[in-house]
Design a protein around this motif. Structure first.
Motif, PDB file in Angstrom:
ATOM      1  N   UNK A  22      -1.874   1.476   7.526  1.00 15.64           N
ATOM      2  CA  UNK A  22      -2.728   1.392   8.706  1.00 15.64           C
ATOM      3  C   UNK A  22      -3.194  -0.048   8.898  1.00 15.64           C
ATOM      4  N   UNK A  23      -3.307  -0.454  10.167  1.00 14.23           N
ATOM      5  CA  UNK A  23      -3.738  -1.819  10.495  1.00 14.23           C
ATOM      6  C   UNK A  23      -5.134  -2.082   9.930  1.00 14.23           C
ATOM      7  N   UNK A  24      -5.277  -3.230   9.278  1.00 14.64           N
ATOM      8  CA  UNK A  24      -6.575  -3.650   8.764  1.00 14.64           C
ATOM      9  C   UNK A  24      -7.056  -4.837   9.591  1.00 14.64           C
ATOM     10  N   UNK A  25      -8.137  -4.646  10.342  1.00 14.41           N
ATOM     11  CA  UNK A  25      -8.688  -5.692  11.206  1.00 14.41           C
ATOM     12  C   UNK A  25      -7.584  -6.262  12.103  1.00 14.41           C
ATOM     13  N   UNK A  26      -6.918  -5.426  12.935  1.00 17.59           N
ATOM     14  CA  UNK A  26      -5.720  -5.831  13.669  1.00 17.59           C
ATOM     15  C   UNK A  26      -5.907  -7.027  14.598  1.00 17.59           C
ATOM     16  N   UNK A  27      -4.836  -7.841  14.648  1.00 20.87           N
ATOM     17  CA  UNK A  27      -4.798  -8.984  15.569  1.00 20.87           C
ATOM     18  C   UNK A  27      -3.557  -8.837  16.448  1.00 20.87           C
ATOM     19  N   UNK A  28      -3.631  -9.371  17.661  1.00 20.24           N
ATOM     20  CA  UNK A  28      -2.535  -9.324  18.624  1.00 20.24           C
ATOM     21  C   UNK A  28      -1.972 -10.723  18.777  1.00 20.24           C
ATOM     22  N   UNK A  29      -0.622 -10.834  18.781  1.00 17.69           N
ATOM     23  CA  UNK A  29       0.005 -12.147  18.986  1.00 17.69           C
ATOM     24  C   UNK A  29       0.467 -12.255  20.435  1.00 17.69           C
ATOM     25  N   UNK A  30       1.060 -13.386  20.808  1.00 20.42           N
ATOM     26  CA  UNK A  30       1.371 -13.697  22.201  1.00 20.42           C
ATOM     27  C   UNK A  30       2.213 -12.633  22.909  1.00 20.42           C
ATOM     28  N   UNK A  54       7.787 -10.570  14.313  1.00 20.67           N
ATOM     29  CA  UNK A  54       8.629  -9.780  13.407  1.00 20.67           C
ATOM     30  C   UNK A  54       9.245  -8.538  14.051  1.00 20.67           C
ATOM     31  N   UNK A  55       8.692  -8.107  15.192  1.00 19.98           N
ATOM     32  CA  UNK A  55       9.207  -6.895  15.845  1.00 19.98           C
ATOM     33  C   UNK A  55      10.225  -7.229  16.933  1.00 19.98           C
ATOM     34  N   UNK A  56       9.851  -8.093  17.890  1.00 17.87           N
ATOM     35  CA  UNK A  56      10.725  -8.344  19.049  1.00 17.87           C
ATOM     36  C   UNK A  56      11.361  -9.737  19.048  1.00 17.87           C
ATOM     37  N   UNK A  57      11.026 -10.575  18.066  1.00 23.03           N
ATOM     38  CA  UNK A  57      11.562 -11.946  17.918  1.00 23.03           C
ATOM     39  C   UNK A  57      11.108 -12.904  19.016  1.00 23.03           C
ATOM     40  N   UNK A  58      10.140 -12.488  19.829  1.00 25.57           N
ATOM     41  CA  UNK A  58       9.575 -13.395  20.838  1.00 25.57           C
ATOM     42  C   UNK A  58       8.989 -14.609  20.121  1.00 25.57           C
ATOM     43  N   UNK A  59       9.299 -15.805  20.620  1.00 22.31           N
ATOM     44  CA  UNK A  59       8.798 -17.019  19.969  1.00 22.31           C
ATOM     45  C   UNK A  59       7.398 -17.345  20.482  1.00 22.31           C
ATOM     46  N   UNK A  60       6.426 -17.196  19.618  1.00 22.77           N
ATOM     47  CA  UNK A  60       5.044 -17.525  19.959  1.00 22.77           C
ATOM     48  C   UNK A  60       4.871 -19.042  19.792  1.00 22.77           C
ATOM     49  N   UNK A  61       4.282 -19.697  20.764  1.00 21.09           N
ATOM     50  CA  UNK A  61       4.179 -21.169  20.711  1.00 21.09           C
ATOM     51  C   UNK A  61       3.266 -21.684  19.604  1.00 21.09           C
ATOM     52  N   UNK A  62       2.314 -20.868  19.184  1.00 20.16           N
ATOM     53  CA  UNK A  62       1.404 -21.305  18.114  1.00 20.16           C
ATOM     54  C   UNK A  62       0.954 -20.099  17.300  1.00 20.16           C
ATOM     55  N   UNK A  63       0.090 -20.375  16.337  1.00 23.26           N
ATOM     56  CA  UNK A  63      -0.369 -19.304  15.436  1.00 23.26           C
ATOM     57  C   UNK A  63      -1.611 -18.600  15.955  1.00 23.26           C
ATOM     58  N   UNK A  64      -1.876 -18.677  17.260  1.00 21.85           N
ATOM     59  CA  UNK A  64      -3.123 -18.090  17.770  1.00 21.85           C
ATOM     60  C   UNK A  64      -3.065 -16.566  17.692  1.00 21.85           C
ATOM     61  N   UNK A  65      -4.114 -15.996  17.109  1.00 26.23           N
ATOM     62  CA  UNK A  65      -4.225 -14.557  16.932  1.00 26.23           C
ATOM     63  C   UNK A  65      -5.498 -14.089  17.613  1.00 26.23           C
ATOM     64  N   UNK A  66      -5.396 -12.980  18.317  1.00 30.79           N
ATOM     65  CA  UNK A  66      -6.571 -12.459  18.998  1.00 30.79           C
ATOM     66  C   UNK A  66      -6.962 -11.129  18.362  1.00 30.79           C
ATOM     67  N   UNK A  67      -8.186 -11.021  17.893  1.00 29.93           N
ATOM     68  CA  UNK A  67      -8.648  -9.788  17.242  1.00 29.93           C
ATOM     69  C   UNK A  67      -8.668  -8.663  18.269  1.00 29.93           C
ATOM     70  N   UNK A  68      -8.126  -7.499  17.890  1.00 29.18           N
ATOM     71  CA  UNK A  68      -8.051  -6.341  18.777  1.00 29.18           C
ATOM     72  C   UNK A  68      -9.057  -5.301  18.291  1.00 29.18           C
TER      73      UNK A  68
END
Length: 197
Positions: A22-30, A54-68
């Motif tokens: 189960x997700x622990x303190x989930x974050x959303x990527x780009x 890791x799921x769709x191989x979309x290239x995220x421009x940076x390591x920014x994570x948004x808490x969900x």
């Protein structure tokens, strides 16, 4: 049955695609996918420039994570729902990579094999045309449906041809039986006429 499937899907959505827990303190990527912060940080460790999902191989421009926070709350609720043995079995049946013990989420179109994101990072990504496993499954389902439809059409055509041939054979047998009878009658007539002469 539909409820069990919906519950299993809900539990899958509340799970991290990397650790499968189960997700622990989930974050959303780009790209919109969600992960445990520790899992995605570990996955992107040592990478520079672009960071592939890791799921769709979309290239995220940076390591920014948004808490969900909404997903975090939903995951807490889902964890409280008891799971049956069959649901647990379904969750445990996700195929894992033999080398890295991670879920196989990618499909290599060149080698026709399943890979985990770690395999992809450690290999030569430019030479591996990869797509997410769900997309590969959809493509192969469409191909299978196309081939099955063609085979069914061929089978129907062969069956129709067989029926026509069967009808012709039956007609020919009846014709031969009729002519055999006529020939036998003609022979009897000829024989009796010869006897009379």
């Amino acid at each position: 049955m539909a409820f069990a499937a919906s519950l299993a899907e809900l539990q899958a959505q509340a799970s991290c695609p990397i650790c499968l827990d189960y997700l622990r303190d989930p974050v959303t990527i780009a790209c919109g996918h969600n992960f445990c912060p520790s899992c995605i940080h570990q996955r992107w460790e040592g990478l520079r420039g672009t960071f592939p999902c890791p799921v769709c191989l979309h290239h995220c421009p940076d390591r920014s994570l948004e808490r969900n926070s909404q997903l975090c709350h939903m995951t807490e609720i889902v964890q409280q729902i008891p799971t049956s043995g069959s649901q647990r079995k379904l969750q445990e049946e996700k195929p894992l990579c033999g080398k890295h013990h991670e879920v196989l989420t990618l499909f290599c179109k060149k080698d026709l094999e399943l890979l985990c994101p770690q395999c992809w990072v450690l290999s030569d990504p430019q030479n591996q045309p990869l797509i997410p496993i769900e997309e590969a499954a959809a493509i192969h389902r469409r191909m299978l449906k196309f081939y099955m439809e063609a085979l069914i059409m061929n089978a129907e055509e062969y069956e129709a041809a067989y029926n026509i041939q069967e009808a012709k054979t039956s007609h020919m047998k009846r014709w031969m039986t009729k002519w055999r009878g006529k020939l036998e009658d003609d022979c009897k007539e000829l024989k009796s006429s010869l006897e009379m002469q």
